[in-house]
Design a protein around this motif. Structure first.
Motif, PDB file in Angstrom:
ATOM      1  N   SER A 254      70.306  17.379  22.508  1.00 27.78           N
ATOM      2  CA  SER A 254      69.533  16.694  23.540  1.00 27.78           C
ATOM      3  C   SER A 254      69.776  17.314  24.914  1.00 27.78           C
ATOM      4  O   SER A 254      68.947  17.186  25.815  1.00 27.78           O
ATOM      5  CB  SER A 254      69.899  15.209  23.569  1.00 27.78           C
ATOM      6  OG  SER A 254      71.278  15.041  23.826  1.00 27.78           O
ATOM      7  N   GLN A 255      70.921  17.977  25.075  1.00 26.31           N
ATOM      8  CA  GLN A 255      71.233  18.667  26.323  1.00 26.31           C
ATOM      9  C   GLN A 255      71.703  20.079  25.997  1.00 26.31           C
ATOM     10  O   GLN A 255      72.725  20.273  25.344  1.00 26.31           O
ATOM     11  CB  GLN A 255      72.329  17.928  27.107  1.00 26.31           C
ATOM     12  CG  GLN A 255      71.889  16.586  27.683  1.00 26.31           C
ATOM     13  CD  GLN A 255      73.030  15.881  28.395  1.00 26.31           C
ATOM     14  OE1 GLN A 255      74.096  15.678  27.839  1.00 26.31           O
ATOM     15  NE2 GLN A 255      72.815  15.502  29.625  1.00 26.31           N
ATOM     16  N   THR A 256      70.959  21.058  26.445  1.00 21.96           N
ATOM     17  CA  THR A 256      71.343  22.452  26.268  1.00 21.96           C
ATOM     18  C   THR A 256      70.598  23.295  27.290  1.00 21.96           C
ATOM     19  O   THR A 256      69.467  22.967  27.665  1.00 21.96           O
ATOM     20  CB  THR A 256      71.020  22.950  24.843  1.00 21.96           C
ATOM     21  OG1 THR A 256      71.432  24.314  24.700  1.00 21.96           O
ATOM     22  CG2 THR A 256      69.539  22.851  24.547  1.00 21.96           C
ATOM     23  N   GLY A 257      71.222  24.360  27.749  1.00 19.04           N
ATOM     24  CA  GLY A 257      70.553  25.222  28.721  1.00 19.04           C
ATOM     25  C   GLY A 257      71.530  25.905  29.638  1.00 19.04           C
ATOM     26  O   GLY A 257      72.758  25.888  29.433  1.00 19.04           O
ATOM     27  N   VAL A 258      70.960  26.511  30.682  1.00 15.62           N
ATOM     28  CA  VAL A 258      71.723  27.329  31.625  1.00 15.62           C
ATOM     29  C   VAL A 258      72.308  26.449  32.722  1.00 15.62           C
ATOM     30  O   VAL A 258      71.640  25.546  33.237  1.00 15.62           O
ATOM     31  CB  VAL A 258      70.814  28.412  32.228  1.00 15.62           C
ATOM     32  CG1 VAL A 258      71.476  29.067  33.417  1.00 15.62           C
ATOM     33  CG2 VAL A 258      70.460  29.448  31.169  1.00 15.62           C
ATOM     34  N   VAL A 259      73.567  26.706  33.065  1.00 14.99           N
ATOM     35  CA  VAL A 259      74.171  26.122  34.264  1.00 14.99           C
ATOM     36  C   VAL A 259      73.986  27.156  35.371  1.00 14.99           C
ATOM     37  O   VAL A 259      74.533  28.256  35.294  1.00 14.99           O
ATOM     38  CB  VAL A 259      75.661  25.802  34.050  1.00 14.99           C
ATOM     39  CG1 VAL A 259      76.272  25.250  35.334  1.00 14.99           C
ATOM     40  CG2 VAL A 259      75.829  24.810  32.911  1.00 14.99           C
ATOM     41  N   ALA A 260      73.182  26.828  36.372  1.00 17.58           N
ATOM     42  CA  ALA A 260      72.789  27.797  37.401  1.00 17.58           C
ATOM     43  C   ALA A 260      73.598  27.616  38.680  1.00 17.58           C
ATOM     44  O   ALA A 260      74.158  26.542  38.948  1.00 17.58           O
ATOM     45  CB  ALA A 260      71.300  27.658  37.703  1.00 17.58           C
ATOM     46  N   ALA A 261      73.631  28.687  39.470  1.00 16.52           N
ATOM     47  CA  ALA A 261      74.268  28.635  40.785  1.00 16.52           C
ATOM     48  C   ALA A 261      73.370  27.860  41.739  1.00 16.52           C
ATOM     49  O   ALA A 261      72.153  28.075  41.794  1.00 16.52           O
ATOM     50  CB  ALA A 261      74.502  30.044  41.305  1.00 16.52           C
ATOM     51  N   LEU A 262      73.957  26.943  42.512  1.00 12.41           N
ATOM     52  CA  LEU A 262      73.203  26.133  43.461  1.00 12.41           C
ATOM     53  C   LEU A 262      73.266  26.697  44.867  1.00 12.41           C
ATOM     54  O   LEU A 262      72.609  26.177  45.774  1.00 12.41           O
ATOM     55  CB  LEU A 262      73.729  24.698  43.449  1.00 12.41           C
ATOM     56  CG  LEU A 262      73.628  23.971  42.096  1.00 12.41           C
ATOM     57  CD1 LEU A 262      74.196  22.567  42.201  1.00 12.41           C
ATOM     58  CD2 LEU A 262      72.193  23.946  41.594  1.00 12.41           C
ATOM     59  N   THR A 263      74.058  27.735  45.057  1.00  5.29           N
ATOM     60  CA  THR A 263      74.126  28.441  46.336  1.00  5.29           C
ATOM     61  C   THR A 263      74.424  29.908  46.050  1.00  5.29           C
ATOM     62  O   THR A 263      74.892  30.243  44.951  1.00  5.29           O
ATOM     63  CB  THR A 263      75.198  27.828  47.260  1.00  5.29           C
ATOM     64  OG1 THR A 263      75.082  28.393  48.565  1.00  5.29           O
ATOM     65  CG2 THR A 263      76.596  28.085  46.727  1.00  5.29           C
TER      66      THR A 263
END
Length: 386
Positions: free
Chosen positions: A52-61
């Motif tokens: 149900s939760q999967t994907g890329v953890v992206a940079a926020l800055t």
């Protein structure tokens, strides 16, 4: 000759006695009750586990990567630090924004002071209106100055608010320089390394929430009638482990080529524990989709049925003896047959030893109800012990 005749006479005289003894001797058999049970035929459909939760953890800055603290396969908890950015530039930019806030606040205070002084002068000129020293031109000029400085105060207030917003953005950049896991899961991919430069939105790691898995199966449209949201069905993992799952959603998106629709199921892993199953996203699962709605039927054990003369017969126990009865059968359900006609719920039928029985023969088995006792039979479908 006389001796042979005498022996024959003795043998004939004992024959009725042996037959009577055999008739009185009860045959040991195993019996099983006729039960009522829900019939729910199923068809196997291959599905898969989805997260149900999967994907890329992206940079926020943006900024250069200082360190990456996780590796592929590591389990992380929500809030755990997975990477950090170099914060020198971010920290100094934050201090610059803080200084700008102080500068704008000072300018605001100066504008307020100038406005207050001009208002005092205007009030003094207004008090001279009835005297010869009053000058209408000076009064008008001072009134205009009050309006001007009042506007300047408004401008400086807006400048302070803008500077404070810029400082807040710098605080957010500082906070986002530490990259954290957004949920519990496993690192499935490492997308960057120390020294790399990240812009906003660039991938840091890829995660899968292995603790919150669902089953998705593409079910033929004509089989959807047997599925209702909230209904419990049977599923099997590729290891053969059986369990139950609840229908969560029927997705209204039909594949025009296969005429199937995706259905989501919520599996019950509590019975065996997810740690023991070694579950993985896209793991195969066999979903036992019901064919139609369940209905209650009367069923008899397969071992009780004897094909004879084109008919199906059973031996029914009645007061310690067996009677022959012809029955009409329906569908097979596991190790039982659906009974269309000939038996009722609670009837005891012989399932072991019936091949040598004769109508009216006495039988014995553990738990046989004696004459005069009230007959009580379990309808849970469990066979009685021999």
């Amino acid at each position: 000759m006389r001796m042979a005749a005498a022996f024959l006479t003795v043998a004939i005289s004992f024959a009725p006695l042996d037959f009577a003894m055999a008739k009185k001797q009860a045959a040991a058999v195993k019996v099983d009750p006729v039960i009522s049970e829900p019939l729910s035929q199923t068809m196997p459909i291959i599905g898969r586990l989805v997260a149900s939760q999967t994907g890329v953890v992206a940079a926020l800055t943006g900024g250069p990567v200082s360190e990456v603290r996780v590796a592929v396969g590591d389990k992380v908890k929500k809030g755990d630090v997975v990477a950090k950015l170099v914060t020198d530039r971010i920290r100094w930019n934050r201090q610059l924004r803080a200084a700008a806030v102080r500068e704008k606040q000072a300018a605001l205070q100066a504008a307020k002071a100038q406005l207050s002084l001009t208002q005092v002068e205007l009030k003094r000129l207004q008090s001279l209106k009835k005297s010869a020293a009053f000058s209408q031109a000076r009064f008008d000029d001072k009134s205009n100055e009050v309006v001007k400085y009042r506007s300047e105060v408004g401008v400086q207030k807006a400048a302070v608010a803008s500077a404070q917003a810029e400082q807040r953005l710098a605080d957010i950049d500082m906070h986002n320089s530490v990259i954290r896991a957004p949920y519990d899961g496993v690192v499935s991919r490492k997308n960057t390394v120390a020294g790399a430069y990240l812009s906003v939105g660039d991938a840091v790691i890829t995660m899968i929430n292995h603790t919150d898995l669902e089953i998705e199966a593409d079910v033929p449209s004509e089989r959807l009638n047997g599925l209702e949201v909230g209904r419990s069905i049977g599923v099997k993992l590729d290891s053969g482990q059986p369990m139950r799952a609840i229908v969560r959603a029927l997705v209204p998106d039909e594949n025009a080529l296969t005429r199937t629709r995706p259905v989501r199921f919520t599996p019950d892993f509590n019975a065996v524990g997810t740690g023991q199953l070694q579950l993985a996203r896209n793991q195969s699962v066999t979903v036992l989709v019901p064919i139609g709605r369940p209905r209650n039927i009367v069923s008899v054990h397969k071992d009780a049925v004897i094909p004879r003369g084109g008919k199906n017969i059973v031996f029914v126990v009645n007061e310690g003896k067996v009677n022959l009865r012809a029955i009409r059968l329906g569908s097979a359900i596991g190790n039982r047959f659906e009974v269309i006609e000939g038996l009722g719920v609670g009837d005891l039928v012989v399932v072991r030893g019936n091949e040598r029985l004769r109508p009216g023969q006495a039988i014995s088995h553990k738990g046989l109800v004696k004459e005069g006792e009230q007959k009580t039979t379990s309808l849970k479908g469990k066979q009685s012990s021999p």
